[in-house]
Design a protein around this motif. Structure first.
Motif, PDB file in Angstrom:
ATOM      1  N   TRP A  10       1.060  -1.403  -0.131  1.00 61.61           N
ATOM      2  CA  TRP A  10       0.260   0.131  -0.028  1.00 61.61           C
ATOM      3  C   TRP A  10       0.904   1.153  -0.054  1.00 61.61           C
ATOM      4  CZ3 TRP A  10      -2.764   1.476   4.764  1.00 61.61           C
ATOM      5  CH2 TRP A  10      -3.776   2.971   4.521  1.00 61.61           C
TER       6      TRP A  10
ATOM      7  N   LEU B 290      -1.006  -0.390  -4.154  1.00 63.81           N
ATOM      8  CA  LEU B 290      -2.307   0.275  -3.791  1.00 63.81           C
ATOM      9  C   LEU B 290      -1.840   1.294  -3.631  1.00 63.81           C
ATOM     10  CD1 LEU B 290      -3.959  -2.485  -1.152  1.00 63.81           C
ATOM     11  CD2 LEU B 290      -4.204  -2.506  -3.159  1.00 63.81           C
TER      12      LEU B 290
ATOM     13  N   SER C  64      -6.000   4.924  -8.026  1.00 62.01           N
ATOM     14  CA  SER C  64      -7.075   5.463  -7.968  1.00 62.01           C
ATOM     15  C   SER C  64      -7.244   7.693  -8.868  1.00 62.01           C
ATOM     16  CB  SER C  64      -8.094   5.906  -6.553  1.00 62.01           C
ATOM     17  OG  SER C  64      -9.173   7.004  -6.625  1.00 62.01           O
TER      18      SER C  64
ATOM     19  N   ASP D 269      -7.610  10.416  -5.783  1.00 60.72           N
ATOM     20  CA  ASP D 269      -6.719   9.511  -4.776  1.00 60.72           C
ATOM     21  C   ASP D 269      -5.955  11.533  -4.642  1.00 60.72           C
ATOM     22  OD1 ASP D 269      -3.586   9.424  -3.207  1.00 60.72           O
ATOM     23  OD2 ASP D 269      -3.824   7.242  -4.628  1.00 60.72           O
TER      24      ASP D 269
ATOM     25  N   HIS E 226      -7.123   7.493  -1.266  1.00 62.54           N
ATOM     26  CA  HIS E 226      -5.716   7.329  -0.762  1.00 62.54           C
ATOM     27  C   HIS E 226      -5.673   5.892   0.317  1.00 62.54           C
ATOM     28  CE1 HIS E 226      -1.492   6.353  -1.820  1.00 62.54           C
ATOM     29  NE2 HIS E 226      -1.606   6.787  -0.158  1.00 62.54           N
TER      30      HIS E 226
ATOM     31  N   LEU F 283      -8.162   2.149   0.471  1.00 58.31           N
ATOM     32  CA  LEU F 283      -7.506   2.235  -0.535  1.00 58.31           C
ATOM     33  C   LEU F 283      -7.995   0.072   0.356  1.00 58.31           C
ATOM     34  CD1 LEU F 283      -4.717   3.007  -2.699  1.00 58.31           C
ATOM     35  CD2 LEU F 283      -7.426   2.240  -3.117  1.00 58.31           C
TER      36      LEU F 283
ATOM     37  N   ASN G  78     -12.011  -0.543   0.699  1.00 58.48           N
ATOM     38  CA  ASN G  78     -12.682  -0.404   0.048  1.00 58.48           C
ATOM     39  C   ASN G  78     -13.417  -1.544  -0.412  1.00 58.48           C
ATOM     40  OD1 ASN G  78     -13.682  -0.149  -2.485  1.00 58.48           O
ATOM     41  ND2 ASN G  78     -13.274   2.281  -2.874  1.00 58.48           N
TER      42      ASN G  78
ATOM     43  N   VAL H 129     -11.933  -3.016  -4.345  1.00 58.69           N
ATOM     44  CA  VAL H 129     -10.145  -3.222  -3.613  1.00 58.69           C
ATOM     45  C   VAL H 129     -10.422  -4.078  -3.501  1.00 58.69           C
ATOM     46  CG1 VAL H 129      -8.294  -2.790  -3.299  1.00 58.69           C
ATOM     47  CG2 VAL H 129      -9.995  -1.199  -3.665  1.00 58.69           C
TER      48      VAL H 129
END
Length: 269
Positions: free
Chosen positions: A127, A151, A205, A208, A233, A236, A239, A242
């Protein structure tokens, strides 16, 4: 050498940055409501999945994702490297690069530990800043890695992130030096469209608030699958869309993950 000074990237839109926390809260609520539906997402084969937090985060920031993946029959694992944040001031881009290499070395040891324990290749999820770690690690030791998912990772110029100015304030340094251009080039995941050493999925995204969408993508011809999802952000890792995508990717049989890396055209859910 290309001059990054002449084309400094545009950071995320201010409205996206200011709405990060409210949007993340909504995503968290959506996740709770979606849990019954998410039970039907793809199931795993119990192979190890190592999840790396973003800048400033610890294993606690990925707790929900790890628990859900465990429920989906994946052996989700913590990175066990503490908080992803330097304990000393970063006064230059060189300091930032050194910190990144220190954390990468710790992550490499963790991967070796898991590989010895499971005797199976490991999938990596990173991430934000953690996405840079896992992408670089996969290129350096592909024989240990099954696939990589990033991510909202700042694959491009770090000046295209809201975190750039934040790091300057936190560490009270300029994060710049006479070798800025060389440092920026070294920071980027890839300046050249070289093929990925392992199957790679880039989830980013367009909204983001911390990483500009352009900087969250790899070169199109690098062979990574790019998937765009409207998300904050910070959200993520909570979500539901995701989650569904991650399970879909991780559940592919080993050696067939590249089926998802043939196209870099973003798809919307």
């Amino acid at each position: 050498m290309q001059s990054y000074q002449k084309s400094i990237p545009t950071p995320p839109k201010l409205r996206h940055s200011l709405s990060e926390l409210p949007r993340a809260a909504i995503e968290g609520q959506a996740l709770l409501l979606s849990l019954p539906l998410l039970r039907s997402a793809a199931k795993g084969d119990k192979h190890p999945v190592l999840i790396v937090p973003g800048f400033g985060g610890s294993d606690g920031s990925t707790l929900l994702l790890r628990k859900w993946l465990a429920h989906q029959n994946f052996a989700s694992k913590t990175w066990d490297c503490g908080r992803n944040m330097a304990t000393y001031r970063l006064r230059s881009i060189a300091d930032a690069l050194n910190f990144r290499q220190e954390m990468l070395a710790k992550l490499h040891r963790r991967v070796e530990q898991l590989y010895a324990e499971y005797d199976r290749k490991i999938s990596l999820i990173g991430w934000s800043l953690g996405g840079l770690y896992v992408d670089q690690l996969a290129q350096e030791c592909p024989e240990r890695i099954r696939q990589v998912i990033t991510l909202g990772a700042p694959h491009g110029d770090p000046r295209g992130t809201a975190a750039w100015s934040l790091m300057q304030r936190v560490y009270r340094g300029k994060l710049s030096d006479p070798d800025l251009e060389r440092g920026i080039a070294a920071w980027r995941s890839s300046d050249e469209p070289k093929p990925r050493a392992v199957p790679t999925t880039v989830i980013y995204s367009p909204t983001d608030g911390l990483v500009a969408p352009k900087e969250a993508r790899l070169p199109i011809s690098a062979g990574a699958a790019h998937i765009a999802i409207n998300a904050s952000h910070c959200g993520l890792t909570i979500n539901p869309r995701v989650y569904w995508l991650i399970a879909n990717r991780l559940a592919q049989a080993e050696g067939q993950e590249s089926d998802f890396c043939m196209s870099a055209k973003p798809c919307w859910l």
